[in-house]
Design a protein around this motif. Structure first.
Motif, PDB file in Angstrom:
ATOM      1  N   LEU A  97       0.829  -1.208   0.000  1.00  0.00           N
ATOM      2  CA  LEU A  97       0.000   0.000   0.000  1.00  0.00           C
ATOM      3  C   LEU A  97       0.863   1.258   0.000  1.00  0.00           C
ATOM      4  O   LEU A  97       0.616   2.198  -0.768  1.00  0.00           O
ATOM      5  CB  LEU A  97      -0.918  -0.016   1.217  1.00  0.00           C
ATOM      6  CG  LEU A  97      -2.000  -1.110   1.235  1.00  0.00           C
ATOM      7  CD1 LEU A  97      -2.659  -1.187   2.610  1.00  0.00           C
ATOM      8  CD2 LEU A  97      -3.047  -0.839   0.160  1.00  0.00           C
ATOM      9  N   TYR A 100       2.795   1.744  -3.399  1.00  0.00           N
ATOM     10  CA  TYR A 100       1.943   2.291  -4.461  1.00  0.00           C
ATOM     11  C   TYR A 100       1.672   3.776  -4.244  1.00  0.00           C
ATOM     12  O   TYR A 100       1.706   4.568  -5.194  1.00  0.00           O
ATOM     13  CB  TYR A 100       0.635   1.518  -4.521  1.00  0.00           C
ATOM     14  CG  TYR A 100      -0.352   2.087  -5.513  1.00  0.00           C
ATOM     15  CD1 TYR A 100      -0.144   1.940  -6.877  1.00  0.00           C
ATOM     16  CD2 TYR A 100      -1.488   2.769  -5.081  1.00  0.00           C
ATOM     17  CE1 TYR A 100      -1.042   2.469  -7.796  1.00  0.00           C
ATOM     18  CE2 TYR A 100      -2.387   3.296  -5.990  1.00  0.00           C
ATOM     19  CZ  TYR A 100      -2.161   3.143  -7.349  1.00  0.00           C
ATOM     20  OH  TYR A 100      -3.056   3.677  -8.256  1.00  0.00           O
ATOM     21  N   ALA A 101       1.432   4.156  -2.994  1.00  0.00           N
ATOM     22  CA  ALA A 101       1.173   5.565  -2.700  1.00  0.00           C
ATOM     23  C   ALA A 101       2.391   6.425  -3.023  1.00  0.00           C
ATOM     24  O   ALA A 101       2.267   7.490  -3.647  1.00  0.00           O
ATOM     25  CB  ALA A 101       0.789   5.724  -1.225  1.00  0.00           C
ATOM     26  N   LEU A 105       0.744   8.177  -6.235  1.00  0.00           N
ATOM     27  CA  LEU A 105      -0.232   9.111  -5.685  1.00  0.00           C
ATOM     28  C   LEU A 105       0.461  10.417  -5.301  1.00  0.00           C
ATOM     29  O   LEU A 105       1.552  10.403  -4.743  1.00  0.00           O
ATOM     30  CB  LEU A 105      -0.925   8.510  -4.447  1.00  0.00           C
ATOM     31  CG  LEU A 105      -1.725   7.228  -4.673  1.00  0.00           C
ATOM     32  CD1 LEU A 105      -2.407   6.802  -3.376  1.00  0.00           C
ATOM     33  CD2 LEU A 105      -2.749   7.400  -5.799  1.00  0.00           C
ATOM     34  N   ARG A 180      -7.492   4.524 -15.343  1.00  0.00           N
ATOM     35  CA  ARG A 180      -8.261   5.636 -14.762  1.00  0.00           C
ATOM     36  C   ARG A 180      -9.291   6.171 -15.763  1.00  0.00           C
ATOM     37  O   ARG A 180     -10.401   6.529 -15.388  1.00  0.00           O
ATOM     38  CB  ARG A 180      -7.317   6.755 -14.331  1.00  0.00           C
ATOM     39  CG  ARG A 180      -6.432   6.375 -13.137  1.00  0.00           C
ATOM     40  CD  ARG A 180      -5.679   7.586 -12.596  1.00  0.00           C
ATOM     41  NE  ARG A 180      -4.845   7.229 -11.446  1.00  0.00           N
ATOM     42  CZ  ARG A 180      -3.549   7.003 -11.509  1.00  0.00           C
ATOM     43  NH1 ARG A 180      -2.924   7.111 -12.685  1.00  0.00           N
ATOM     44  NH2 ARG A 180      -2.862   6.679 -10.431  1.00  0.00           N
ATOM     45  N   THR A 185     -11.121   2.972 -10.001  1.00  0.00           N
ATOM     46  CA  THR A 185     -10.725   3.681  -8.788  1.00  0.00           C
ATOM     47  C   THR A 185      -9.290   3.305  -8.429  1.00  0.00           C
ATOM     48  O   THR A 185      -8.732   2.340  -8.954  1.00  0.00           O
ATOM     49  CB  THR A 185     -11.652   3.333  -7.625  1.00  0.00           C
ATOM     50  OG1 THR A 185     -11.546   1.924  -7.348  1.00  0.00           O
ATOM     51  CG2 THR A 185     -13.101   3.665  -7.972  1.00  0.00           C
ATOM     52  N   GLU A 186      -8.690   4.074  -7.524  1.00  0.00           N
ATOM     53  CA  GLU A 186      -7.317   3.774  -7.122  1.00  0.00           C
ATOM     54  C   GLU A 186      -7.224   2.398  -6.482  1.00  0.00           C
ATOM     55  O   GLU A 186      -6.250   1.669  -6.689  1.00  0.00           O
ATOM     56  CB  GLU A 186      -6.808   4.843  -6.149  1.00  0.00           C
ATOM     57  CG  GLU A 186      -6.643   6.222  -6.772  1.00  0.00           C
ATOM     58  CD  GLU A 186      -5.594   6.252  -7.870  1.00  0.00           C
ATOM     59  OE1 GLU A 186      -4.701   5.381  -7.869  1.00  0.00           O
ATOM     60  OE2 GLU A 186      -5.670   7.131  -8.741  1.00  0.00           O
ATOM     61  N   TRP A 187      -8.219   2.042  -5.685  1.00  0.00           N
ATOM     62  CA  TRP A 187      -8.192   0.735  -5.051  1.00  0.00           C
ATOM     63  C   TRP A 187      -8.305  -0.385  -6.079  1.00  0.00           C
ATOM     64  O   TRP A 187      -7.620  -1.396  -5.979  1.00  0.00           O
ATOM     65  CB  TRP A 187      -9.314   0.618  -4.026  1.00  0.00           C
ATOM     66  CG  TRP A 187      -9.401  -0.724  -3.365  1.00  0.00           C
ATOM     67  CD1 TRP A 187     -10.335  -1.685  -3.568  1.00  0.00           C
ATOM     68  CD2 TRP A 187      -8.477  -1.261  -2.404  1.00  0.00           C
ATOM     69  NE1 TRP A 187     -10.075  -2.792  -2.800  1.00  0.00           N
ATOM     70  CE2 TRP A 187      -8.935  -2.554  -2.071  1.00  0.00           C
ATOM     71  CE3 TRP A 187      -7.329  -0.771  -1.797  1.00  0.00           C
ATOM     72  CZ2 TRP A 187      -8.277  -3.364  -1.147  1.00  0.00           C
ATOM     73  CZ3 TRP A 187      -6.665  -1.582  -0.882  1.00  0.00           C
ATOM     74  CH2 TRP A 187      -7.143  -2.852  -0.566  1.00  0.00           C
ATOM     75  N   ARG A 188      -9.165  -0.189  -7.069  1.00  0.00           N
ATOM     76  CA  ARG A 188      -9.329  -1.209  -8.104  1.00  0.00           C
ATOM     77  C   ARG A 188      -8.065  -1.322  -8.949  1.00  0.00           C
ATOM     78  O   ARG A 188      -7.646  -2.419  -9.312  1.00  0.00           O
ATOM     79  CB  ARG A 188     -10.528  -0.856  -8.988  1.00  0.00           C
ATOM     80  CG  ARG A 188     -10.927  -1.974  -9.946  1.00  0.00           C
ATOM     81  CD  ARG A 188     -12.174  -1.601 -10.725  1.00  0.00           C
ATOM     82  NE  ARG A 188     -12.612  -2.681 -11.591  1.00  0.00           N
ATOM     83  CZ  ARG A 188     -13.386  -3.678 -11.210  1.00  0.00           C
ATOM     84  NH1 ARG A 188     -13.830  -3.712  -9.957  1.00  0.00           N
ATOM     85  NH2 ARG A 188     -13.746  -4.626 -12.058  1.00  0.00           N
ATOM     86  N   PHE A 190      -5.077  -0.674  -7.926  1.00  0.00           N
ATOM     87  CA  PHE A 190      -4.055  -1.287  -7.075  1.00  0.00           C
ATOM     88  C   PHE A 190      -4.238  -2.797  -6.996  1.00  0.00           C
ATOM     89  O   PHE A 190      -3.266  -3.560  -7.120  1.00  0.00           O
ATOM     90  CB  PHE A 190      -4.130  -0.671  -5.675  1.00  0.00           C
ATOM     91  CG  PHE A 190      -3.243  -1.332  -4.664  1.00  0.00           C
ATOM     92  CD1 PHE A 190      -1.866  -1.159  -4.706  1.00  0.00           C
ATOM     93  CD2 PHE A 190      -3.781  -2.124  -3.667  1.00  0.00           C
ATOM     94  CE1 PHE A 190      -1.049  -1.779  -3.778  1.00  0.00           C
ATOM     95  CE2 PHE A 190      -2.974  -2.738  -2.732  1.00  0.00           C
ATOM     96  CZ  PHE A 190      -1.601  -2.572  -2.785  1.00  0.00           C
ATOM     97  N   THR A 191      -5.463  -3.260  -6.798  1.00  0.00           N
ATOM     98  CA  THR A 191      -5.692  -4.688  -6.611  1.00  0.00           C
ATOM     99  C   THR A 191      -5.732  -5.465  -7.918  1.00  0.00           C
ATOM    100  O   THR A 191      -5.290  -6.619  -7.967  1.00  0.00           O
ATOM    101  CB  THR A 191      -7.017  -4.910  -5.859  1.00  0.00           C
ATOM    102  OG1 THR A 191      -8.090  -4.245  -6.571  1.00  0.00           O
ATOM    103  CG2 THR A 191      -6.926  -4.348  -4.451  1.00  0.00           C
ATOM    104  N   ARG A 192      -6.242  -4.861  -8.986  1.00  0.00           N
ATOM    105  CA  ARG A 192      -6.417  -5.584 -10.241  1.00  0.00           C
ATOM    106  C   ARG A 192      -5.255  -5.406 -11.216  1.00  0.00           C
ATOM    107  O   ARG A 192      -5.095  -6.226 -12.127  1.00  0.00           O
ATOM    108  CB  ARG A 192      -7.718  -5.137 -10.923  1.00  0.00           C
ATOM    109  CG  ARG A 192      -8.963  -5.404 -10.119  1.00  0.00           C
ATOM    110  CD  ARG A 192      -9.194  -6.899  -9.925  1.00  0.00           C
ATOM    111  NE  ARG A 192     -10.413  -7.175  -9.178  1.00  0.00           N
ATOM    112  CZ  ARG A 192     -11.608  -7.302  -9.735  1.00  0.00           C
ATOM    113  NH1 ARG A 192     -11.743  -7.154 -11.039  1.00  0.00           N
ATOM    114  NH2 ARG A 192     -12.664  -7.570  -8.986  1.00  0.00           N
TER     115      ARG A 192
END
Length: 281
Positions: A97, A100-101, A105, A180, A185-188, A190-192
């Protein structure tokens, strides 16, 4: 045959032979410990482990049966598992996490905070032992498994964040921008997207962290009490108390050694790829 090709072939054969010799030398202590763990205390007193090649009848699994009846070592083994596995999972998740940030980000003070994380890499573990021990004593964590896990997580995160941030930063920017634009989304994202691409780095980090925690004795020696100490501390304690109890100590030491060896050889390809990819940008 071409002379140049012959020289190259001879050179490759010499290199391979040299690597085989180095591998055999590296594995000799492991083989010796395995054979010692399969011999009785009487056989060990009469001669070295190499005598099993001429007298294979010495070998048996009686020592491992006795090991299972040793409450101290079996409890220490499960304590090691309860320390190593949660520490590894927490470090990988938090570092992924944060990595990635830091890589993708934008937020105030991002670069300064990352430099601070990198600066923590040069802080020796020994500096924080006494202050953290005092803090854990006030919080009621001293001498507990959660306390040992928390210490390992805090000191494992700087390197983990540094490694994953550099790896994630290598992901093409166009891939993230396309995701994007598709409404991700940022979470999607990140996970996908990021996590599947970063699988080699995540695997290498997990292996590195697991090996370091599994083999640790310094932190556990200070922060774990008799009910929460891992296998390394328990073996050291039994060596001091029962130095001649080789029929229990040898299989216990082999058990402590073989787990990280199996983990490393099973995932060494991911380990090398992840460290090499994350070490430079």
């Amino acid at each position: 045959m071409n002379l140049g090709a012959l020289r190259r072939g001879l050179g490759n054969s010499l290199v391979q032979a040299f690597l085989v010799v180095i591998g055999l030398i590296w594995l000799t202590p492991l083989a010796g410990l395995l054979l010692s763990s399969l011999r009785s205390a009487e056989d060990t007193a009469r001669g070295g482990w190499w005598t099993t090649f001429t007298s294979p009848g010495q070998l048996s699994f009686d020592n491992y049966a006795a090991l299972l009846e040793n409450a101290g070592i079996t409890q220490a083994f499960w304590n090691t598992v309860l320390i190593s596995v949660p520490t590894t999972v927490l470090v990988v998740v938090i570092a992924a996490l944060a990595g990635y940030a830091f890589a993708w980000l934008d937020f105030p003070g991002r670069d300064t905070l990352f430099l601070l994380v990198v600066a923590l890499l040069v802080v020796p573990v020994q500096i924080g032992l006494l202050p953290v021990a005092k803090l854990f004593g006030q919080l009621g964590l001293f001498g507990t498994i959660p306390g040992v896990v928390l210490f390992h997580v805090s000191y494992g995160l700087p390197f983990a964040v540094f490694l994953l941030r550099n790896y994630f930063a290598e992901i093409p920017k166009e891939m993230l921008e396309a995701a994007r634009m598709d409404g991700g989304t940022e979470w999607r994202i990140f996970t996908r997207l990021v996590l599947p691409v970063g699988r080699p780095a995540l695997a290498s980090l997990a292996i590195f962290q697991f090996l370091w925690v599994w083999n640790d004795m310094l932190v556990a020696l200070l922060f774990a009490d008799s009910s929460s100490q891992p296998l390394t501390v328990e073996l050291q304690s039994q060596i001091r108390q029962f130095g001649s109890n080789i029929d229990v100590l040898a299989p216990g030491a082999f058990l402590s050694l073989i787990v990280p060896v199996v983990v490393f050889f099973a995932f060494q390809r991911h380990f090398v790829q992840g460290v090499m990819a994350g070490s430079v940008k």
